[in-house]
Write a protein that holds these residues in place. Structure first.
Motif, PDB file in Angstrom:
ATOM      1  N   VAL A  60       0.750  -1.063   0.149  1.00 48.05           N
ATOM      2  CA  VAL A  60      -0.149  -0.358  -0.187  1.00 48.05           C
ATOM      3  C   VAL A  60       0.914   0.847  -0.160  1.00 48.05           C
ATOM      4  CG1 VAL A  60      -2.284  -0.811   1.424  1.00 48.05           C
ATOM      5  CG2 VAL A  60      -0.184  -0.086   2.573  1.00 48.05           C
ATOM      6  N   ALA A  61       2.310   0.844   0.257  1.00 48.31           N
ATOM      7  CA  ALA A  61       2.924   2.376   0.420  1.00 48.31           C
ATOM      8  C   ALA A  61       3.371   3.211  -1.265  1.00 48.31           C
ATOM      9  CB  ALA A  61       4.133   1.783   0.923  1.00 48.31           C
ATOM     10  N   GLY A  62       2.331   1.884  -1.839  1.00 51.08           N
ATOM     11  CA  GLY A  62       3.108   2.684  -3.661  1.00 51.08           C
ATOM     12  C   GLY A  62       1.901   2.151  -3.963  1.00 51.08           C
ATOM     13  N   LEU A  63       0.840   2.384  -3.971  1.00 52.56           N
ATOM     14  CA  LEU A  63      -0.792   2.264  -3.904  1.00 52.56           C
ATOM     15  C   LEU A  63      -0.900   1.728  -5.508  1.00 52.56           C
ATOM     16  CD1 LEU A  63      -3.231   1.466  -2.773  1.00 52.56           C
ATOM     17  CD2 LEU A  63      -4.320   3.755  -2.624  1.00 52.56           C
ATOM     18  N   ARG A  75       0.734   0.655  -7.819  1.00 52.79           N
ATOM     19  CA  ARG A  75       1.133  -0.724  -8.206  1.00 52.79           C
ATOM     20  C   ARG A  75       0.049  -1.930  -7.893  1.00 52.79           C
ATOM     21  NH1 ARG A  75       6.833  -1.313  -5.337  1.00 52.79           N
ATOM     22  NH2 ARG A  75       6.116  -0.244  -3.386  1.00 52.79           N
ATOM     23  N   ALA A 131      -1.790  -3.692   6.015  1.00 53.47           N
ATOM     24  CA  ALA A 131      -3.112  -2.892   5.547  1.00 53.47           C
ATOM     25  C   ALA A 131      -3.666  -3.513   4.072  1.00 53.47           C
ATOM     26  CB  ALA A 131      -2.753  -1.053   5.192  1.00 53.47           C
ATOM     27  N   VAL A 150      -7.310  -2.681   2.110  1.00 53.46           N
ATOM     28  CA  VAL A 150      -6.950  -1.599   1.532  1.00 53.46           C
ATOM     29  C   VAL A 150      -8.494  -2.677  -0.019  1.00 53.46           C
ATOM     30  CG1 VAL A 150      -6.902  -0.625  -0.911  1.00 53.46           C
ATOM     31  CG2 VAL A 150      -6.045  -0.156   2.048  1.00 53.46           C
ATOM     32  N   ASP A 156       9.664   0.948  -6.202  1.00 57.24           N
ATOM     33  CA  ASP A 156       8.936   2.494  -6.318  1.00 57.24           C
ATOM     34  C   ASP A 156      10.306   3.717  -6.822  1.00 57.24           C
ATOM     35  OD1 ASP A 156       6.499   4.514  -6.190  1.00 57.24           O
ATOM     36  OD2 ASP A 156       6.465   4.030  -3.979  1.00 57.24           O
ATOM     37  N   ARG A 190       8.193   6.861  -5.920  1.00 58.36           N
ATOM     38  CA  ARG A 190       8.475   7.422  -4.315  1.00 58.36           C
ATOM     39  C   ARG A 190       9.184   9.222  -4.400  1.00 58.36           C
ATOM     40  NH1 ARG A 190       8.498   4.166   0.223  1.00 58.36           N
ATOM     41  NH2 ARG A 190       7.484   2.866  -0.990  1.00 58.36           N
ATOM     42  N   ARG A 201       6.406  11.514  -5.975  1.00 56.43           N
ATOM     43  CA  ARG A 201       5.752  11.600  -4.971  1.00 56.43           C
ATOM     44  C   ARG A 201       5.623  12.035  -4.332  1.00 56.43           C
ATOM     45  NH1 ARG A 201       4.327   6.177  -5.567  1.00 56.43           N
ATOM     46  NH2 ARG A 201       4.228   6.229  -3.647  1.00 56.43           N
TER      47      ARG A 201
END
Lengths: 215, 215, 215, 215, 215, 215, 215, 215
Positions: free
Chosen positions: B123-126, B128, B151, B155, F7, F10, F13
């Motif tokens: 989820v830190a790079g949603l 993806r 999480a 999600v 990612d 990041r 972002r």
């Protein structure tokens, strides 16, 4: 017994006023303290106050105001805001987090910080959060309230670069009752740089936001 | 002392074979049990096996195969798959969850269930995760592995209607060390109908998926 | 403050409606939300509602119905059942688990799923469970409620091949008070493929069953 | 520093000998204590001893015997049994519980109590337990070992009238790692009159059985 | 919904009657169950019943008796005692443990077991315990109640050879509130062969004593 | 199995790079990921890496640098600092907290943030902290590391108006072992507006500081 | 990075020297600190030091002495004792508590306090404690070490009027592993005025005794 | 049932009277005990008594006095003080700790110890504590009350050489609710020789102070 001593230097030392924690004090104790604030013409903020106590205090301090949803009582003038727009956005996953979110809001407003409150942007309906992202990014600091698993601030911290204060809320039942699961989930977050305060500590989240705005 | 008795009826009773839990057994104990499986021409699955133990067992049971990432050893034929496509998709938030995800995968493959494994959809790079959503929806059952705050399954459960098995992983440190925060976060989930198994229980998640496919 | 936004897309996205969690909301907050459901002609389900709150809401929403044992209030038509027989069987170890079991039942019934409830089949009198085994096997999904040590779903998962959702119940005292021992016992289960939801989460167990039936 | 004083009166006071807890003692400390036992011609039982320590002690005390599975070392004669049949039956859910079960067995045998050990009678394959029920009922006391969710003693206590000592075992992982879930599940048991000792405390379970046989 | 089924076979199977746990049941639910007992002319024992509920039930069941200190209600004849002297001695550290001690006493008396209750023999005034030691040794089984640190059963188990059931009590505050410290202290006991039941489980301690007397 | 996906968005972002968590990955896994970074000419930061793994990686990636105290490996150029003075001050109570403090420092330096590290300013020798107060106030953000009772950030937050990030450290033993007491003490702080991250999460504290500097 | 600063004022401020906590420091770090002590001709006490580290330090600091049982290293002269008799008595329940007891002893001896150590006076053999009571009463302060259930200080505090410092020890297994049960049992004690320090904190118990002797 | 036995020897054995713990006793039970005190002309101290219970007891025992803030009732003469000045100083971080502080004060006063109470000297406004340091140093023993993170006694123990008793207070919310965080923080303290009692145990802190004064 020695007299209670108010930390009136806190404003100049830390930039914030000392709040009066109403939960474990009797009406007499709070009343004595409020009198000292009146004497010094200082603005006062009482947190975690029941409606019953508040109503009795309002009789003695008619100029005070009770904010029922947040359980906060304020007395005296709020600081003037130095900004033309909302600097802090407060998000909640649902209506049940409203009390804690409002405590943060009032604590900020007392100090002259403009706030915006967005409710019902929880992760179970992700589109509701994604739809508001541009609006959220306009804030300098974000306070994200969440109970249950507390995933909202984690998801948010992966999406925007602002400082995010995770504010765990004690709504929940079973394993999420009391808010510890939400708090530990925020601390364990895989998102980089999420900050956390104590469960239900709306006041603390607000004070942290002020520290950041002062930085 | 009475002899150890294998539950060979489990296949007909529950539709799954009894796995041999390798962690707390000596090589001699596992060897004895594998011999009984060979005698009955039953397929065997040993889980949570160290590389050292596995290598010694492979000398005695050369037809067996050790799957190092998952710590699983299999012996005998896998069931034929009755489906032409992947029925179970296994998701992980990162490379660190791979061991547990692979245990689930092998446990399913042994029973003839085709699987697909998607990594790095945390989820830190949603984006993806969102990019793979249509692909994920093709599965009948989803196993979502996550450590830290856990999480990912929450999600996901807000985005797709499939049965989702949250599989907490013990990677992490501090408050997330041991996987309890991930597990409790999944149980506390605000998303409707998320199901949870024990930390690192890839085998259990696989068996649950089989129960669901049998329903 | 921004307005509360109902997730009316949940039905099409996940196949289930969004329940309204009544416990931490005021009557005014619930009333506002129910009005939005009425406006959209959507069926509503309020969970964890006290009798006092329910009675006040029934005055305003006379078409609603309060289910006292489960603490659920429903408003609007239930979905038509697409099946001629009970698809989900809900088991309890004793009368004390009835409230949670009933929440699961109503949450399923609202979605048009037929259910059967069997009480007093706890493991302390094992014959009572064994006597009902054939009947239980007719279901597609089993929800097994248990407080105290929570062994019922474990025993059951060793006996039948169906998907079993362990639903821990907060009845108990001392070490079993609050339901955590039951929940952790279910997660630690030696039986293959047992699935678990949060303590007292009858609604969640129901939603998980629907996901499985949809698989 | 004062000298270490052995409680040689324990036999006459309590009917049991004082065991020497080997885990946190150096070889020198254990050796000193064993010498005092030899001097008094008392039978000695050392528990929780590693193979490495045991081998070094056997050099100095060649008449001693090391029981590897249980980690116990005995020195001197076992008491004569006063009974012609097994008075205590020890049950385990699986091979992994064998070490703890064996500690109980040796602690009983040292005191002249005959024992029978039944393995692989866990609740995930209930028929294996039910098949042995008549045999189990012949014992005066039952010690039921279990790790993971620890349901075996609960199920048993619903089936037979004997005193049952639940002996939680630390095998497991995730939420069941360390044996706390098994222990708490036994304490929370819905079955009437189940008794519990500390995790892995085979010695203690044995001593409790002796107290019961002496009653 | 299926009907509640009483386990009337428990007497012949286990030698004890099934108690009715009053805490989480409504008056209607208890009343229904008591009617089934009356119909079968079976003696009934309801535990953990508030005075308010008890008084309403006594109106409907005038032959029942409420034992206020223990919160127990009994209906029907107690078993005849087969022994001429007290077989079970129940010890408490102080007046505050009386409720739990009395639940054990009544549960035993219902089954025809004579009991003696000794209060104020806690370890803070050790002479009070040592003075009663010979009297205590006359019992076949000892139930030792203790809250706070729960040391009483440990001290006792070092002094007498009888089976001792440690019964932790939830009186206390701070770290000892809820009885968990007492319970864990008993399980951790350095005294050999101490047995433990759940916090406040007077009924369970009594049933365990009956199992021992039957051995 | 699908490929691991970095990612790389990041930075744009969130303003920070994605760190590679070295603890639960094999050398092969880390090596594969570093190669992707090299291919993209991206600066890489690996955290929680053992000396053994680092030395093997340095053979393959000779341009990388290992920072032993912090367990961090960096590869590629650090960002240019946009400020002429230290913006973040990192405080520790003692030499034992140095590893965690250094992880924060390197994580900040990689992003071009200048830092100053002050050690041995713990609360047991308060004058050492008070002597440095003016120097500390020059920073924009303060990261205060503490193990044991974790009081340092609380004391500091009562003295200066800056944003303070409490960084609990897992040094300690007994009740303070693992750092949970320090972490919970920081969350429970009576000082207004203290922010907290997970135990030993130097990287996270650094990323939070960057978010604040960006605000 | 700023230099480490030793709190050499502690002696004049608090009457005790600052100990060097050896556990989480490298040999290089300890060596640097010891050099500062040598430069100031101050007596140094290093605690929680492994034999391996100690042996390397002794090469560099040949005048230092390593006390293996306690894991303490001392360098420089001990204070002269101002009393002709033992002022502090240290009690242990068994040989396994010896390491922690010895840390307390050395910490006191370094400060010129005479001590006496009594081992094997645990509560499971109460006569061993009662036999030494008159001797124990001669001390001004008593430090009572105990692992497992930790009842020794409670029993003692009911028998003698001296200040008693409960020192929980981390020996144990299962529920008593790590010493938390002992510590919580001491805090929950029913005996009046028992004082407690952290698990295994022999140094802290010693420093507390010095504070009391100074009172 | 045997009669309750008061430990009237406690005064001569330990130098302190036995307090009557009012919380878990009925008015009838307390009344019976007070009558025994009157008969023996002994001074009585009842702790943790609600105002409602106290008022009913005052009708029967008009010579008794109720101290509302502390919840203590005293009956009979206080001991004469043997000292001309305050020997024990009691500090609190805020008004909310007053109840617990007052329990300590009265428990000391009953025994003839003069006390001084200083409130509002918490660590969030450190100057308030530092201003009173010389005054505090005049005491022989210091009792430092604190809720939330409980840092006050730690800070103090780094500043003065007196024996300091940390008295954790159960005020707080979220992670600090119940006082466990404060208690564990005091036990984990980095300051040398801090002593701790149970949460809210004002009486115990007082008794410990008396033991120290007697040393």
């Amino acid at each position: 017994m020695s007299e209670s001593i108010i930390d009136f230097q806190r404003q100049s030392r830390l930039g914030v006023i000392e709040a009066i924690w109403g939960e474990h004090k009797t009406i007499e104790q709070i009343s004595k303290i409020l009198n000292k604030y009146q004497l010094e013409s200082e603005t006062a903020l009482v947190t975690r106050l029941s409606k019953e106590k508040a109503e009795q205090l309002l009789v003695e301090f008619p100029s005070a105001e009770f904010h029922e949803i947040s359980g906060c009582l304020t007395m005296g003038e709020f600081k003037k805001s130095s900004s033309s727009k909302e600097e802090v956005i407060i998000l909640t996953g649902g209506t049940s987090d409203l009390g804690v979110a409002s405590e943060a809001e009032i604590a900020l407003n007392v100090h002259g910080i403009k706030t915006k409150l967005l409710i019902d942007v929880g992760v179970a309906g992700l589109h509701r959060l994604l739809n508001r992202l541009e609006e959220i990014k306009l804030a300098k600091v974000v306070i994200a309230c969440a109970g249950m698993e507390g995933a909202l601030p984690t998801v948010l911290a992966g999406l925007i670069p602002q400082p995010i204060i995770g504010l765990p809320v004690s709504v929940g039942y079973g394993i999420s009752g009391g808010g510890k699961t939400a708090m530990e989930g925020m601390l364990a977050s895989c998102a980089p740089g999420l900050l956390v305060v104590n469960i239900d500590n709306g006041y603390g989240a607000g004070m942290a936001a002020i520290r950041i705005l002062q930085a």
